[in-house]
Design an enzyme around this catalytic site. Structure first.
Site, PDB file in Angstrom:
ATOM      1  CG  HIS A  55      -1.627   1.324   1.449  1.00 27.62           C
ATOM      2  ND1 HIS A  55      -2.475   2.027   0.649  1.00 27.62           N
ATOM      3  CD2 HIS A  55      -1.485   2.157   2.567  1.00 27.62           C
ATOM      4  CE1 HIS A  55      -2.781   2.926   1.030  1.00 27.62           C
ATOM      5  NE2 HIS A  55      -2.197   3.121   2.224  1.00 27.62           N
ATOM      6  CG  HIS A  79       1.189   6.921   4.175  1.00 29.85           C
ATOM      7  ND1 HIS A  79       1.535   6.196   2.756  1.00 29.85           N
ATOM      8  CD2 HIS A  79      -0.355   6.498   4.239  1.00 29.85           C
ATOM      9  CE1 HIS A  79       0.034   5.517   2.794  1.00 29.85           C
ATOM     10  NE2 HIS A  79      -0.653   5.521   3.590  1.00 29.85           N
ATOM     11  CD  GLU A  83      -3.450   5.855  12.546  1.00 35.67           C
ATOM     12  OE1 GLU A  83      -3.085   7.174  12.641  1.00 35.67           O
ATOM     13  OE2 GLU A  83      -4.522   5.507  13.111  1.00 35.67           O
ATOM     14  CG  ASP A  84      -1.316   1.352  10.324  1.00 39.79           C
ATOM     15  OD1 ASP A  84      -2.202   1.681  10.950  1.00 39.79           O
ATOM     16  OD2 ASP A  84      -1.505   0.965   8.948  1.00 39.79           O
ATOM     17  CG  ASP A 146      -3.575   6.931   2.323  1.00 36.89           C
ATOM     18  OD1 ASP A 146      -3.206   5.734   2.259  1.00 36.89           O
ATOM     19  OD2 ASP A 146      -4.318   7.426   3.439  1.00 36.89           O
ATOM     20  CG  ASP A 266     -21.568  15.746 -24.664  1.00 38.30           C
ATOM     21  OD1 ASP A 266     -22.322  15.195 -23.987  1.00 38.30           O
ATOM     22  OD2 ASP A 266     -21.069  16.830 -23.943  1.00 38.30           O
TER      23      ASP A 266
HETATM   24 MN    MN Z   1      -2.518   4.733   4.032  1.00 34.97          MN
END
Ligand code: MN
Length: 729
Positions: A55, A79, A83-84, A146, A266
């Site tokens: 990712h 990134h 967070e993870d 992201d 169109d």
């Molecule tokens: Mn992410």
């Protein structure tokens, strides 16, 4: 293919993209960031079973395609580590520099914002907040990348998650991409959102487009070849390609114009990309020579760029096959701007001047945003113009609503923004789950909670120096002026009256007109409330106040008793048939009579008397709201007595009026002139000017209602008077 070879291939692919788009990027640093992120995510996996690192790698590739710098690519790779995984901001900063760490931190913060199920108004605030929070615009661009990759790989998420993310993308990220001019990404985000929000319509449109493409493949190829050949013949270097409109644009057309897919005309478009602006117009000439232009369908966005910076020539033409199609003509630079918007601007600008220095980075973003004027976004940019980045801070209520405050605001500003009662009763502030002092400066994205208590002391004067918002400051001032004052007056009055009771056996009425001015003068206060307030504050002791005025009161009392005796009991004690104060109170031989202050009746008014507890009979007008309310109260039924006016015209009565007039010079003069021409004495006049109007309260002395009615008629006729009423209630 096994996991690790997929990852290696993805990294090689990323390297290739970087070399194409940003040859000067330092691959060694980028490689370092990649290896770090890979180690940090370890065996962590995505919903589809692939290694999590795929990712960040895919996100970094989107960022590289935008042409962003190496810090952005590194931040893209990193990134999700804060967070993870267990990695901290400090660690990222130490290894990769504070720039990268700040961006990663910014992206992490944005990820924590709950966007779903918000009102439209909140959405606008959230979009603003996103821009404001991203002190560095790269944070937004990475967040968009992201989100794009997450949207591309939503297949394995739960249906609920898919809908939630799709809605958020539609409401937050696609509009942001649009405003930043990133057309290509905006389209993809919209199409992916519709895929999850309305899968049936998506499938229908997709199938329709495929069929149309298959049916017209020959036509498509033919047109492309003809245009290319014609331009080559004329020495114009170009790239020509055909495309079909993206799904969401057709979806919107079908739903807003209520059309069937077959009615959307169109669908086909061709793009001609050339090297300079002059060639754009040359190409237009050739196109119009080859095909029949449809009148009213030519748009020159080169001469007049779209608000988000988009430039191209658009024309719709019709060929021998009878199928209309659009041709868009642009330069390469315009093309990059159209595809990548602000990011392309970044690339070009950086190519020329090297790295951006701090402030410059924001000025051009600001300028770009300022130049946008499309009506739906107008307010947005209006607000941004003054507020962007530095002047505002956006925080959350515990419920997830966004509150917008001036930068430097504290929990006190927050509390008063919610409600003045919350500010006045706050006793504890909690930011991101931690108790903070009231002086704590709020940061973008903070979740702020204020706890209140009835026992809270209320604002302190120091708060006026702490708060940043004028709203909070005004509300605190108001509190001091009003809430505290009323409290002080109440306290002061009861302390004063307690002291008076100690001094006098029967409480003298200090509000009497012959007494009040004398005691106020003695105590040096403009009004009685002012004196009570001072006692309440503790500026004057009740004992001292009473001591100073008790002699005055005794003298006044004596004088009055003497007067009363002289006047043969006219005021206080009268016999049945005698009028008291000009009125006859039925069934009462002698009593105190007062005219109610709320409605100030005059002879001629229909009146009634109310036997008060301890102050005799109070005379109200029958149209007085207080009378109307009280007369129906069964508990008070026995207290109402009939009152008639005695036919005496020697007495004068004070009565109150309220006038509103448009502000103009001389309006007050006119009021005074009317009254004096009627020989009506004006006892009191106060007025306030606000919003172009004068609001005046008058106290008049009249003998009868007729006299008053005459005055009312004359006053109403004064030019500019919009409201005129007697006091009541
Ligand atoms: Mn992410």
């Amino acid at each position: 293919m096994d996991d690790s070879s997929t990852v290696i291939e993805m990294f090689e692919d990323l390297e290739q993209t970087i070399i194409e788009n940003n040859p000067s990027a330092d691959m060694e640093r980028i490689c370092g960031a990649y290896e770090y992120a890979r180690a940090a995510h370890g065996e962590q996996r995505r919903k589809d079973g692939s290694l999590y690192i795929t990712h960040p790698l895919a996100t970094a590739k989107i960022i590289a395609e935008m042409g962003l710098d190496e810090e952005s690519i590194m931040a893209g790779l990193l990134h999700d580590v804060i967070e993870d995984t267990g990695v901290t901001h400090e660690e990222v900063a130490k290894r990769f520099g504070s720039d990268v760490a700040e961006i990663v931190e910014g992206v992490t913060k944005l990820s924590r914002i709950p966007f779903s199920s918000k009102e439209e108004e909140q959405m606008e605030n959230l979009r603003k907040m996103l821009l404001a929070m991203a002190k560095d615009i790269r944070v937004i661009l990475i967040k968009i990348a992201d989100r794009l990759h997450n949207m591309r790989t939503m297949e394995y998420q739960s249906a609920e998650k898919q809908r939630e993310k799709a809605l958020e993308t539609m409401e937050i990220y696609a509009p942001l991409a649009h405003r930043l001019g990133m057309q290509k990404i905006k389209w993809e985000l919209e199409d992916l959102s519709i895929l999850y929000l309305d899968p049936i319509a998506y499938a229908e449109i997709e199938a329709g487009l495929n069929k149309r493409m298959a049916d017209n493949a020959e036509f498509f190829e033919n047109i492309q070849k003809r245009i290319t050949a014609r331009l080559r013949e004329n020495g114009i270097g170009c790239m020509v390609y055909g495309r079909i409109k993206h799904i969401y644009s057709i979806y919107r057309k079908m739903y807003t114009q209520n059309k069937e897919f077959s009615e959307v005309m169109d669908l086909f478009a061709f793009r001609v990309i050339v090297s300079d602006i002059a060639d754009c117009y040359n190409v237009l000439g050739h196109i119009h020579d080859m095909f029949k232009p449809i009148p009213g369908h030519f748009k020159d966005y080169i001469g007049t760029p779209k608000p988000n910076g988009y430039q191209s020539l658009h024309t719709t033409v019709i060929g021998g096959e009878g199928i209309p199609f659009e041709v868009q003509i642009r330069t390469w630079e315009m093309h990059h701007t159209a595809e990548y918007g602000i990011a392309a601007h970044w690339k070009y600008k950086e190519g020329i001047t090297g790295k951006f220095s701090g402030e410059e980075k924001f000025t051009w973003v600001r300028r770009l945003l300022e130049s946008q004027q499309d009506s739906d976004a107008q307010d947005f940019f209006q607000a941004l113009r003054t507020d962007m980045f530095s002047d505002e801070v956006f925080v959350f209520t515990p419920r997830g609503d966004v509150v917008n405050l001036p930068a430097g605001s504290t929990p006190i500003d927050f509390a008063y923004n919610i409600h003045s009662e919350i500010g006045n009763h706050m006793n504890c502030a909690i930011v991101n789950g931690r108790i903070v002092p009231f002086t704590h400066i709020l940061q973008n994205g903070d979740i702020v909670e204020v706890q209140t208590s009835k026992a809270a002391k209320g604002p302190s004067r120091d708060w006026l120096n702490i708060v940043k918002s004028s709203e909070a400051r005004n509300k605190i001032r108001q509190w001091f002026k009003k809430e505290r004052r009323e409290e002080n007056i109440a306290h002061g009055r009861s302390a004063f009256e307690a002291e008076m009771r100690r001094e006098f056996t029967t409480l003298p009425d200090i509000t009497k007109e012959d007494v009040l001015p004398r005691i106020l003068k003695k105590l040096a206060f403009p009004t009685l409330d002012e004196m009570y307030a001072a006692i309440g504050y503790g500026g004057l002791s009740a004992q001292k106040a009473v001591n100073r005025i008790k002699d005055e009161l005794r003298t006044a009392e004596k004088a009055r008793k003497k007067d009363e005796a002289d006047q043969d009991q006219v005021i206080h004690l009268v016999h049945r048939s005698k009028p008291i104060h000009g009125v006859m109170v039925e069934g009462l031989d002698n009593c105190l009579v007062k005219f109610a202050r709320c409605c100030t009746p005059v002879p001629g008014d229909e009146v009634a008397g109310f036997i008060t507890r301890g102050y005799g009979v109070s005379v109200h007008r029958k149209d007085c709201p207080n009378y109307i309310k009280a007369v129906t109260d069964p508990r008070e039924a026995g207290r109402w007595v009939r009152v008639n006016w005695a036919n005496s015209d020697s007495d004068v009565y004070q009565t109150g009026l309220y006038i509103v007039a448009r502000e103009r010079s001389g309006v007050v003069m006119d009021i005074v002139t009317v009254l004096s021409s009627l020989k009506i004495k004006l006892v009191n006049f106060t007025s306030k000017n606000a919003d172009g109007a004068i609001r005046a309260s008058l106290t008049l002395e009249v003998r009868t209602k007729n006299e008053l009615d005459a005055a009312l008629a004359r006053l109403a006729a004064i030019s500019g008077v919009t409201e005129l009423s007697r006091n009541a209630g």
